[in-house]
Structure formats: structure tokens, C-alpha cells
Design an enzyme around this catalytic site. Structure first.
Site: not given
Ligand code: GLU
Length: 427
Positions: A117
Site C-alpha cells: 500500500k
Molecule cells: N485499493 C484497492 C484495495 O484496497 C485495490 C487494490 C488493487 O487493485 O491493487 O483493495
């Protein structure tokens, strides 16, 4: 392509440290799995944490310095995957928790990715489009050694969208001197995005809601639902659930909640927000607070705003029969046992909102093949994978006689631990 619209986070009811909240569940699952100490230590520690400074010349000519983060929690299952969020109040602890949740989410979704993240500490509502582009490009340039289609693949998250992903893809491609569209997902269609990606998280929420209702013997056509948060996840979830016959009696955003006993006109709400940025003045229902929305007498509650909304303080007042977590971490560890005791079926975030990263995986596959799928194929595959993931979590929970939340952690941790074992420790 849609314009960059930014929603402020919904008010926080009570803040517990999200990393501790993650670790509390992790600890219980690790104990039930009888995880050996070394593996436990390995899985609890992020493999990489990068903090960069992002100096930007603002539109007024002055230099401002922002801070950017990327945490790779684990990459045993494959390249790490996870979104980038822009918010004024993000902390490295929050990013660490969110990165770990991505590891567990990808494991449960059965896709070949680890978890990561990232984010930039900034207030997007106070930035111009030019400043946002500069921040995104400088952040990407600083992360050049971290990102990569075989290493670490960002995606949208809170307050970032397709346009931001396009800038990431372009900046990365400029530096590598070739078009590298698989370096990021959630892109606009014309540069290698996938059909269905924008709606994928909400679609996954819908699939898991239906699966949970079947377990509880609830008939969707006679059931009610409240959705907290009206960003990408909340609005699409509300739309799809109402299309499937559920009566959405309340929705909310930063301007507050709106209740309508006869059912909210979700399409009207979406149209309004596209023009006015918030639901204020939309007339879709009677005003209620974001907190009251959580405590409504409904069958299904979808918290789709942000972390720490259902806490030790308000969990006892929740009347919904099912909670489907569209947001990441909307329920704190202190709330879990209270919801459990009250017989509420909680479909945990790392399962319920995994539709987004699942279609991100489809996007990455399509980019690497240079061959793009129809919307029907994307949606069918998403529904199949979400249903399998739901059933796997449900069965694990039954086998260990625990909640779906703990079942999800057990399933996820077990797979990553087994992968670690078989890969071995490089020295
Ligand atoms: N931000 C989204 C999540 O928390 C998608 C992450 C992604 O597609 O890599 O799952």
C-alpha cells in the site's frame, strides 16, 4: 474519462490503531493455526518500507514538500499489489496495516500477488489539477526502483482515480523508455485499463452480500440495506444492490447521511454527486448522521467509507443482520467479539472488497497479453472467483468454529505460510 473528484473521509467515530487492529486478529489466527514463531515474525513484519519526500513548485510559485510512502508487506505469493491513497491524515502505521490486509486479500482471492500500500500525505481538496499531477509524477519518479510490473503494482485507492493511474503509467514509461502499462492497474481503458475495473469492488460487494444473505436465509427482494460512504465503492455497491431488488434505505457521504423509508433513488444520488461533489441538497432522503446510519434497523449494512467506523463503542448498537465491509478496516478488533455475540454475520473487508484487486489482476493479465476481454468475461470471472473465495472463507470459519473474519485470516495466513515454507529462506 471521469474528472478527479475528491471526497473527504467520513467522520471517524473512534480511532484504534489500524495496525494493532490487524495484529490482534492475526495473533488469534496464528495461534489457531499453530504457526511457528519464525514464520509468525516473518509475516508480521513488512518486507520493505519506503518514505520519500516530494518537493513541488505550487501554482503560486512557492515550494511545498509532501511525504510519500510505499509499504510492501509481503511478496511471497508474487509481485506486491495495492493502492495509493492521497489524504491529509495518513500515517505509516495505517499504510502498514493496509499493506498487510492486501497480502491477506490477494491470498484469499487466489491471485498471484503479495500485498502493498502507498500514499501521499496531502489534502487533495486544496490542490489544483496541475499540482496533483506534479505530486503524482514526482512520487512515481521517487518510487522507480520500487514499482514494476514484476515487482510492485499500484492501483487506485482513497482519493486517487484513473487519471492519477495514467500519470503513474506515463511517468514510469518515460523513465524506462518503453510503454509499460502493466506497472499500474485501474487505468483509463484507452491506455490498457480493463472493462469492469471501476465497478469491480462494488460488484464484489454485491456478490458477497448475496452469498451472505443466502446463508442467513434472507430474501433480497424483501430486504433493506444501508450504505455508508458514497465514493466509488459505496455508490457502485448501492447501485448494484438496488438493481438486484434490495431496498437501499440510507446512504451517506461527508455531508452526512440520508434516510428514505421508501428507498433511496440511487441513480439520482449518483447523478447529483457527479455535478455537486457531495450529496448535500440532493433531496434523496431525510438527513441523519453518519453514526446514526450505522445503527439503523436494516438487514444489510455496507460500511464503505474508511477505517474505524464500527468500534467497541457503537458495535453493541448495530441492528443489521449482515455487515459487508466495502471499506478497508471499517471495524476495529474491539468491535469483533460484540458483533459476534449478537449473531451478526460479518463479511470481512479482505474478502468483501477483494473484487477490486481481482479485476486489477485481470487488467495486469490483459496488459501482459496485449489481449483485452469483454465486460461479460470480466464480470463472469469476477463473480466466479468471488463466490469461490466466499465459500472457502465460510468453510474455514466453520471448520475452526470461528467468525468469517477469523476464517479469512486463517485461510490467508495458512496459504502465505505454506508458500514461504516451500520457497524457503534465502540466505
Ligand atoms: N485499493 C484497492 C484495495 O484496497 C485495490 C487494490 C488493487 O487493485 O491493487 O483493495
Amino acid at each position: 474519462m471521469d474528472t478527479v473528484t475528491y471526497k473527504e473521509p467520513a467522520p471517524i467515530v473512534d480511532r484504534e490503531n489500524p495496525f494493532e487492529s490487524m495484529m490482534e486478529r492475526f495473533d488469534v489466527a496464528a495461534e489457531l493455526l499453530e504457526l511457528e514463531r519464525g514464520v509468525y515474525e516473518y509475516l508480521k513484519t513488512p518486507v520493505k518500507q519506503v518514505v520519500v519526500s516530494i518537493p513541488i513548485q505550487m501554482d503560486n510559485g512557492e515550494i511545498e514538500v509532501f511525504e510519500g510512502y510505499r509499504v510492501i508487506h509481503n511478496d511471497a505469493l508474487g509481485p506486491s499489489k495495492g493502492g495509493i491513497r492521497y489524504a491529509p491524515d495518513i500515517t505509516i502505521d495505517e499504510i502498514k496495516a493496509l499493506a498487510a490486509w492486501m497480502t491477506w486479500k490477494c491470498s484469499i482471492a487466489n491471485i498471484p500477488f503479495g500485498g502493498a500500500k502507498g500514499g501521499v500525505k496531502c489534502d487533495p481538496t486544496k490542490l489544483t489539477q496541475v499540482e496533483l499531477e506534479k505530486i503524482t509524477r514526482r512520487f512515481t519518479a521517487n518510487m522507480l526502483d520500487v514499482f514494476g510490473p514484476d515487482k510492485d503494482i499500484p492501483a487506485p485507492d482513497m482519493n486517487t482515480n484513473e487519471q492519477v493511474m495514467a500519470w503513474i503509467m506515463d511517468t514510469y514509461s518515460m523513465h524506462t523508455r518503453r510503454t509499460e502499462n502493466a506497472v499500474v492497474t485501474g487505468k483509463p481503458l484507452i491506455i490498457g485499463g480493463s472493462l469492469g475495473r471501476r465497478e469491480a469492488t462494488g460488484r464484489g460487494v454485491m456478490v458477497s452480500t448475496f452469498a451472505a444473505m443466502a446463508k442467513k436465509g434472507l430474501n433480497p427482494k424483501q430486504s433493506t440495506c444501508a450504505v455508508q460512504g458514497f465514493g466509488n465503492v459505496g455508490s457502485v455497491s448501492a447501485k448494484l444492490l438496488s438493481e438486484q431488488g434490495l431496498k437501499v434505505v440510507a446512504v451517506s457521504d461527508v455531508s452526512g447521511g440520508y434516510f428514505n423509508k421508501k428507498g433511496i433513488n440511487v441513480n439520482a444520488a449518483i447523478e447529483w454527486i457527479q455535478k455537486h461533489r457531495t450529496l448535500e441538497g440532493s433531496g434523496i432522503g431525510d438527513p441523519i448522521s453518519n453514526e446514526d446510519l450505522l445503527e439503523l434497523e436494516v438487514d444489510v449494512l455496507v460500511p464503505a467509507a474508511k477505517e474505524d467506523q464500527i468500534t467497541g463503542k457503537n458495535a453493541g448498537k448495530i441492528k443489521a443482520k449482515i455487515i459487508v465491509e466495502g471499506a478497508n478496516g471499517p471495524t476495529t478488533a474491539k468491535a469483533d467479539p460484540i458483533l459476534d455475540k449478537n449473531g451478526i454475520l460479518v463479511v470481512p473487508d479482505i474478502l468483501a472488497n477483494s473484487g477490486g484487486v481481482t479485476v486489477s489482476y485481470f487488467e495486469w493479465v490483459q496488459d501482459r497479453q496485449g489481449f483485452f476481454w469483454t465486460l461479460d468475461r470480466v464480470n463472469r470471472r469476477l463473480e466466479r472467483m468471488m463466490t469461490d473465495a466466499f465459500n472457502n472463507v465460510f468453510q474455514t470459519a466453520e471448520r475452526y468454529k470461528v467468525s468469517m473474519r477469523l476464517g479469512a485470516y486463517i485461510l490467508a495466513i495458512d496459504k502465505v505460510a505454506k508458500t514461504l515454507k516451500v520457497r524457503g529462506i534465502y540466505a
